[in-house]
Motif scaffolding. Structure first.
Motif, PDB file in Angstrom:
ATOM      1  N   LEU A 269       0.805   2.782  15.745  1.00  0.00           N
ATOM      2  CA  LEU A 269       1.008   1.576  16.853  1.00  0.00           C
ATOM      3  C   LEU A 269       0.030   0.774  17.085  1.00  0.00           C
ATOM      4  O   LEU A 269       0.016  -0.472  17.238  1.00  0.00           O
ATOM      5  N   ASP A 270      -1.399   1.179  17.007  1.00  0.00           N
ATOM      6  CA  ASP A 270      -2.476   0.439  17.173  1.00  0.00           C
ATOM      7  C   ASP A 270      -2.667  -0.466  15.812  1.00  0.00           C
ATOM      8  O   ASP A 270      -2.944  -1.705  16.213  1.00  0.00           O
ATOM      9  N   LEU A 271      -2.465  -0.013  14.864  1.00  0.00           N
ATOM     10  CA  LEU A 271      -2.557  -0.789  13.429  1.00  0.00           C
ATOM     11  C   LEU A 271      -1.305  -1.936  13.364  1.00  0.00           C
ATOM     12  O   LEU A 271      -1.838  -3.131  12.956  1.00  0.00           O
TER      13      LEU A 271
ATOM     14  N   GLY B 218       1.060  -1.231  -0.030  1.00  0.00           N
ATOM     15  CA  GLY B 218       0.020   0.010   0.040  1.00  0.00           C
ATOM     16  C   GLY B 218       0.847   1.084  -0.168  1.00  0.00           C
ATOM     17  O   GLY B 218       1.975   1.295   0.488  1.00  0.00           O
ATOM     18  N   VAL B 219       0.381   2.280  -0.815  1.00  0.00           N
ATOM     19  CA  VAL B 219       1.023   3.340  -0.707  1.00  0.00           C
ATOM     20  C   VAL B 219       0.215   4.745  -0.693  1.00  0.00           C
ATOM     21  O   VAL B 219      -0.811   4.866  -1.546  1.00  0.00           O
TER      22      VAL B 219
ATOM     23  N   PRO C 138      -5.741   9.521   6.988  1.00  0.00           N
ATOM     24  CA  PRO C 138      -6.643   8.514   6.784  1.00  0.00           C
ATOM     25  C   PRO C 138      -7.429   8.357   8.215  1.00  0.00           C
ATOM     26  O   PRO C 138      -6.762   8.218   9.213  1.00  0.00           O
ATOM     27  N   ARG C 139      -8.805   8.116   8.152  1.00  0.00           N
ATOM     28  CA  ARG C 139      -9.326   7.924   9.619  1.00  0.00           C
ATOM     29  C   ARG C 139      -8.928   6.262  10.067  1.00  0.00           C
ATOM     30  O   ARG C 139      -8.715   5.442   9.078  1.00  0.00           O
ATOM     31  N   PRO C 140      -8.897   5.926  11.298  1.00  0.00           N
ATOM     32  CA  PRO C 140      -8.476   4.620  11.753  1.00  0.00           C
ATOM     33  C   PRO C 140      -9.164   3.665  10.946  1.00  0.00           C
ATOM     34  O   PRO C 140      -8.685   2.619  10.412  1.00  0.00           O
ATOM     35  N   GLY C 141     -10.657   3.729  10.671  1.00  0.00           N
ATOM     36  CA  GLY C 141     -11.230   2.462  10.425  1.00  0.00           C
ATOM     37  C   GLY C 141     -11.046   2.212   8.769  1.00  0.00           C
ATOM     38  O   GLY C 141     -10.999   1.275   8.463  1.00  0.00           O
TER      39      GLY C 141
ATOM     40  N   ARG D 134      -9.325  -1.133   7.109  1.00  0.00           N
ATOM     41  CA  ARG D 134     -10.075  -2.030   6.230  1.00  0.00           C
ATOM     42  C   ARG D 134      -8.973  -1.995   4.849  1.00  0.00           C
ATOM     43  O   ARG D 134      -8.950  -2.908   4.320  1.00  0.00           O
ATOM     44  N   PHE D 135      -8.144  -0.930   4.798  1.00  0.00           N
ATOM     45  CA  PHE D 135      -7.354  -1.095   3.585  1.00  0.00           C
ATOM     46  C   PHE D 135      -6.260  -1.999   3.820  1.00  0.00           C
ATOM     47  O   PHE D 135      -5.413  -2.704   3.139  1.00  0.00           O
TER      48      PHE D 135
END
Length: 339
Positions: free
Chosen positions: A171-173, A103-104, A137-140, A144-145
């Motif tokens: 860090l969460d992701l 992803g970029v 981008p928003r967390p959600g 999903r990405f």
């Protein structure tokens, strides 16, 4: 823009002057996002002492560069790999990780995509929205990405939008997707006044986070090529095994430890950039036909809307001795953007 311009960087005013039919002349180059203060005075003072490094071989792995990161960030030598600027690491990482789908964020530094494609990876874009100021981008949405890719490139701050995904979000992701790679480029992090709180270089972080960093931007030493990558020992060992020897030249290896002594310069540069970026934004704001996006670092993304052709302001600026970065080769910035 033609296909010949698909791969380009700033710093080439002669090329655009020839393309636009303008005679060569003195130019103030705003197309490269280096520290406007120029190299630290200490490097100029010690330059004659560095001549001895030209004749002999440099250290095999750039120990002088690694020493800077050990002193300033406390990074152990086995968790850092020095390179010929951060660009060498940007191309090395995809070759070693062998990711198939990466992803970029767009717009962002186009060498992320080029490096991945050269390594045989499929690149999936995550476009940011101009109406939202190219905000992170928003967390959600990013979560999903991440389900679609094996890794993602993240500029902090992002080039050229100057926006930044919060550290806690990454860090969460990384915790939610331990099998995915998060490659964080912090080439411009030192320009931020709160850079110590923001940077990943001061903490162990997750084992699936790699942090690419450059010294050439903040210290205006692009010709020397200084930088590297910080990460878990296991992945750094893999990168070290695959990297060619002697990619850090002897002068750069001797300059890096000197940079660790430039505290006064560092503070002055951050204060100057913070003041000047506000000054430039305030002057652009009332201009008809130019939109400037928020920034806290040493570059400013703008959009030309007065005419359909970005060559119009480029021609005018070059005719008056100013050169800016044409951003039409950044995915998502084809319609009149410059930096």
């Amino acid at each position: 823009m033609t296909s010949d311009n698909a791969y380009q960087h700033g710093g080439s005013p002669e090329k655009d002057m020839a393309r636009l039919g303008l005679p060569r002349g003195p130019i103030l180059d705003f197309s490269v996002n280096l520290n406007p203060m120029g190299p630290p005075p200490l490097i100029r003072e010690r330059w004659s002492d560095l001549w001895d490094q030209v004749e002999g071989y440099p250290s095999l792995q750039g120990e002088g560069v690694a020493g800077y990161y050990g002193e300033i960030f406390g990074i152990p030598g086995d968790r850092f790999l020095a390179g010929n600027g951060s660009t060498e690491m940007i191309y090395l990482i995809p070759r070693v990780l062998r990711l198939e789908r990466v992803g970029v964020i767009t717009p962002s530094y186009h060498d992320y995509e080029r490096a991945c494609r050269l390594a045989g990876a499929e690149v999936v874009h995550f476009p940011l929205d101009e109406p939202e100021g190219f905000s992170p981008p928003r967390p959600g949405h990013l979560e999903r990405f991440m389900e679609k890719v094996e890794g993602i490139w993240l500029g902090r701050p992002n080039n050229p939008s100057a926006t930044m995904i919060p550290k806690a979000h990454i860090l969460d992701l990384a915790g939610r997707f331990p099998e995915k790679w998060f490659i964080v480029d912090e080439a411009f992090i030192q320009f931020l006044e709160d850079w110590r709180e923001e940077s990943f270089l001061f903490e162990p972080s997750a084992t699936n986070i790699l942090v690419v960093h450059s010294l050439t931007k903040f210290y205006a030493l692009a010709g020397l090529r200084l930088g590297g990558v910080f990460g878990d020992k296991g992945v750094i060992d893999r990168l070290r095994f695959a990297k060619e020897p002697w990619t850090v030249n002897g002068v750069a290896d001797r300059v890096a430890p000197l940079l660790a002594q430039c505290w006064e310069y560092d503070d002055q540069a951050r204060a100057a950039v913070s003041e000047e970026i506000r000054y430039v934004q305030d002057r652009i704001l009332p201009l008809d036909g130019i939109t400037a996006f928020p920034s806290r670092v040493n570059y400013l993304l703008c959009r030309w809307t007065r005419t359909p052709d970005l060559d119009d302001p480029l021609h005018y600026l070059l005719s008056n001795g100013f050169y800016v970065r044409d951003c039409r080769n950044f995915p998502g910035l084809e319609a009149g953007y410059f930096r």
